[in-house]
Every structure is written in C-alpha cells, then in structure tokens.
Design an enzyme around this catalytic site. Structure first.
Site, PDB file in Angstrom:
ATOM      1  N   ASP A 220     -38.529  22.990  14.290  1.00 35.60           N
ATOM      2  CA  ASP A 220     -37.301  22.269  14.623  1.00 35.60           C
ATOM      3  C   ASP A 220     -37.501  21.226  15.714  1.00 35.60           C
ATOM      4  O   ASP A 220     -36.586  20.443  15.988  1.00 35.60           O
ATOM      5  CB  ASP A 220     -36.221  23.244  15.104  1.00 35.60           C
ATOM      6  CG  ASP A 220     -35.750  24.189  14.007  1.00 35.60           C
ATOM      7  OD1 ASP A 220     -36.072  23.927  12.832  1.00 35.60           O
ATOM      8  OD2 ASP A 220     -35.066  25.177  14.326  1.00 35.60           O
ATOM      9  N   GLU A 319     -29.052  23.462   9.385  1.00 30.32           N
ATOM     10  CA  GLU A 319     -28.518  24.809   9.176  1.00 30.32           C
ATOM     11  C   GLU A 319     -27.596  25.289  10.284  1.00 30.32           C
ATOM     12  O   GLU A 319     -26.720  26.124  10.061  1.00 30.32           O
ATOM     13  CB  GLU A 319     -29.668  25.799   9.009  1.00 30.32           C
ATOM     14  CG  GLU A 319     -30.585  25.880  10.228  1.00 30.32           C
ATOM     15  CD  GLU A 319     -31.745  26.843  10.041  1.00 30.32           C
ATOM     16  OE1 GLU A 319     -31.603  27.753   9.204  1.00 30.32           O
ATOM     17  OE2 GLU A 319     -32.778  26.674  10.726  1.00 30.32           O
TER      18      GLU A 319
END
Length: 483
Positions: A220, A319
């Site tokens: 990420d 997400e």
C-alpha cells in the site's frame, strides 16, 4: 508485544539546526567489540569502484525543499559499506524471516540478502525462518544458499512462507540465542517492524551480539519517511490490467459500470497512481478523501450524470474507502485479523446496490492476483538495493534499524520513525488535484472539510509533490515540482 517507542532516540546535533536521528550500534552496549577490515576491499567485482566505502559522517537529509533561512533539519545515517566491519565472515550466522501479507518482490529481497552475504562478505551460514514470527519457535528452518535462491525472484509470494501475528518476544529471542544466530533480517510492514523493534530491545537487554535489520514491506506504500515501498510499482502496473478490463467491459454494454477494487486499507496510493496512469477512470475513491452518497454533489448523482452523458463508467475504489458509510449502514462490529488490522467490508459491492437507475455492473477485485505476482524490473532493482543496504548495515555493526531510500539516497532509519504514523495521500496536494482534473470527478468535499485538511500538518511523502515534493533528480535536471 511491548512499545518500541519506549526507547530514547539516539540524537546528534550540529550547526545550523542540523539533527541526526541515528540508529543503534552494537558498540553502544558492547563497547569492547573488535572490528575488522571489510572484505569488500579485496573483492574483484568492486576493484574498479572509485569510492565504494561510505564515509561514517555521511548523512541523508529528510527534507530537501527548503528556504534560504531554514534550519538544516533532520538527517539519517547514509546506508552502504563501511571500511570496518564488526563480524568476521566465518562467525556470521544469519537468518531471514518474512511476515504479514504477500507483496511482489519478497523473493527478490530474500535472494539478494543471501547472495549479498555470500558473494560480498563470504558468509556461509544463512537460515530461512519458515512461516513468519512463529516459525522461530514452532517450525523448522530452511538452509539458504545462492544455489537454493537462484531463481526465486521469478516467482511470486515468499519461499519462506509467512503468517500474521505469532509474535512472542521471549520465545523468538530464546530461539535466536539457542541457534547461535547473530544477524536477523526481518521483512514486513509497520506491525512487523514494531515487532522487530521489540526483538532488538530484548536482544540489547540480554547483551547479545546480534544485529537486527528491518526491510519495510507494504504494497500500500503506507510506511512514512521512505520514498516508497518495494512492490508498489508492480502493484500499480498490474492494476492497469484490471482497469483496462473494466473499461472494455463497461464500453461493451448499455449503462455499463466497470468497478475495480484495489488495495489500500488506510492509504490510497495504488488507486491514485493506477487511476492517473490509466486515463480511463471516471471516479477514484480513497480512504483519505471522504465522500457522501445521496443528495446534490453526492457520488450517486455523479454516477447517474456520467452514465447519461457517456453510457458507461469506470470506478476505482481503494478497499478502505467509505468504510464509515458501510459500517453505519450495516451496523458492523469492529473485527480484526491476527495482525490487528480491522476487517473491512466490501465497499464496492455495497455502493453499487444504492444506484437508482438500471446498470450493468462488472465488478473486478484483483487484490490477490496483484499480491501474488513476481515483481517487475524496477522493483527487482529496488529490492536488490534494499537487501544490500541491510547487509552492509548489519556487517558494519548497526542494529535496530530499517532501511530505505530518503530522497533517492538509501539510509538507516530508526524503527520508531517508520512505525509512529502511516504515510497517506495528501488530498490538498497537487497530485490529488491532478487526479481530479484527470477524472473530472467532484472532490465530494464541503468547504469545511477542505479548510480542515489544509490546516492539518501533513508529513512529507515520497510520492507526492507540491510543498512536500521530494526531488529525486539532481540539480542539473528538470525540477519535477515545476511540472
């Protein structure tokens, strides 16, 4: 697990507001350790290098965009080989462990640590810890040699296996001590690095000659201070395939929506960069940028407007985006995985159910496909530099550090600096403005949200520019901040 922030930081100051946030050294608690000439000076591969050894006084500045009257600011110790080392080649017994989720490049880092120790320093004893932290005390080890790891960089995942949780400091350090291990290389995200910091503290408390080096891993890109984390470029590249597929699907059917859910639990870097690279995305939603669904200027209004105009639409959603809206609607309980991460609701599918007009939804979730692929060429090179920097640091006696590039120069960074906060997209920065300009989506922010965001002091991030720009080019090259 203990608090790695309990240890007082090792600081040095100089003229002009110079501050060195230094990393521990074995001689801090073992002052009589002997040092040895670095065997690299006799290595024919490096004989042509003009100045291979790093000066002990070399440091890397954290902030490079300054005013003429600004203090020199925070620096970190520059990574690289030293003229003197604190381990003889035949005494080194190293181990490597991978923890947390998968990420492209893990096998490359493993390979280059092994090959770096063997080929640069003549180390023969290297173990792989099977299955994450709990592998120290509950599983067998794997003997690693250059022959064993020769081709693993061509595969995704980690040949050592991984797991979440399982951190028992006492058992882990007991295993390190019982096995005679004196160099520990730990690959993992912020939770793993916090665990590494606690392991280092216990090793120091016991007075062991064991170097602990961390290699930060998060797909990420949410680890602060460093320019970016390995695997990020690969993730953005692979995300393009999913976005391209969503675009083709949405084009081929009436009122088609191609919705792509990408990784980004707390930070939306993958979604943002994949969107900017694609040019086919109509809306990008990330955790850092709040949005609302109903009413004037809301997401549903924008979706219906775009469908009426174009007949199709591509949405990219990280997400972690919109989790507050989902939790409020579903009254979900806060559940966590073994690493302490909150279990997320499927926000993409939930949002699609609220669209009032008839749509044809094509929902693509490539998360595990992206995590499991081998790294691309640029990440392979990056992983090599990370691995070699970690090896040089451990051999030079540094410990309790993680390694990474700061403004393009690799440095040794104290554990607490990369675990104290998360790297996030700055939505008041020009990079996010570029995305809004590319997608033509509204910001979904009201004036109050924007004012509050501007007032927040955001940390410099290696992949953003504007006031926080980290210029990775030399003074003779074009300034990317002026683009």
């Amino acid at each position: 697990m203990g608090n790695p922030g309990d240890t007082q930081m090792k600081l040095a100051t100089g003229e002009g507001g110079y501050v060195l946030e230094d990393v521990p050294h074995l001689t801090d608690y073992l002052p009589d350790l002997p040092s040895y000439p670095n065997p690299l000076q006799d290595n024919p591969a490096y004989s042509a290098v003009k100045q291979y050894f790093v000066n002990d006084d070399d440091t890397v500045t954290q902030k490079i965009v300054v005013h003429k009257d600004s203090p020199r600011g925070v620096h970190f110790r520059r990574a690289g080989p030293r003229q003197r080392v604190y381990f003889e080649s035949d005494e080194v017994h190293a181990c490597i462990v991978t923890c947390g989720g998968l990420c492209p490049g893990l096998n490359t880092v493993i390979r280059e640590i092994v090959c770096g120790l063997c080929h640069m320093y003549g180390v023969k004893k290297i173990l792989g810890i099977d299955g994450g932290y709990r592998g120290f005390y509950s599983k067998n080890t794997v003997t690693l040699t250059p022959k064993v790891v020769n081709d693993i960089h061509k595969r995704g995942g980690t040949v050592l296996g991984t797991s979440r949780g399982g951190h028992d400091t006492s058992k882990i350090v007991d295993s390190i001590q019982d096995r005679g291990i004196n160099q520990v290389y730990i690959l993992g995200g912020d939770g793993t690095q916090r665990g590494a910091a606690v392991i280092f503290e216990e090793i120091r408390r016991r007075g062991l000659k064991v170097a602990v080096a961390g290699i930060p891993k998060t797909i990420d890109n949410d680890i602060p201070v460093i320019d970016k984390s390995f695997g990020f470029d690969t993730a953005v590249e692979e995300a393009q395939r999913a976005i391209n597929a969503a675009h083709v699907e949405s084009l081929s059917i009436e009122n088609g929506i191609g919705l792509v859910k990408l990784m980004g639990r707390y930070s939306g870097f993958i979604a943002m960069y994949a969107t900017l690279a694609s040019r086919d995305v109509d809306c990008c939603l990330i955790p850092e940028s709040p949005f609302y669904l109903e009413g004037s200027g809301g997401l549903y209004e924008y979706i219906e407007k775009r469908l009426k105009e174009n007949g199709h639409m591509v949405i990219v959603i990280a997400e972690g985006a919109g989790q507050d809206l989902v939790s409020e609607s579903l009254q979900s309980m806060d559940q966590q995985d073994a690493s302490g991460n909150k279990l997320l609701q499927d926000v993409g599918l939930w949002i699609s159910h609220g669209i009032k007009m008839p749509i044809n939804l094509k929902y693509i979730d490539p998360t595990y496909m992206i995590r499991a692929i081998p790294s691309i060429a640029s990440d392979n090179v990056y992983c090599t530099l990370l691995a070699h920097s970690a090896v040089h640091g451990a051999m030079a006696g540094y410990t309790g550090f993680t390694v990474g590039p700061v403004n393009g120069r690799h440095a040794y960074i104290p554990f607490n600096r990369i675990t104290e906060k998360q790297n996030k997209v700055v939505i008041t920065d020009r990079m996010w403005a570029r995305l809004l300009s590319s997608t033509n989506q509204p910001s979904f922010l009201n004036p109050k949200d924007i004012a509050e965001a501007k007032e927040e002091k955001q940390p410099a991030t290696g992949l953003l520019d504007g006031e926080n720009c980290k210029d990775k080019k030399s003074n003779t090259e074009e300034d990317p901040c002026m683009v």
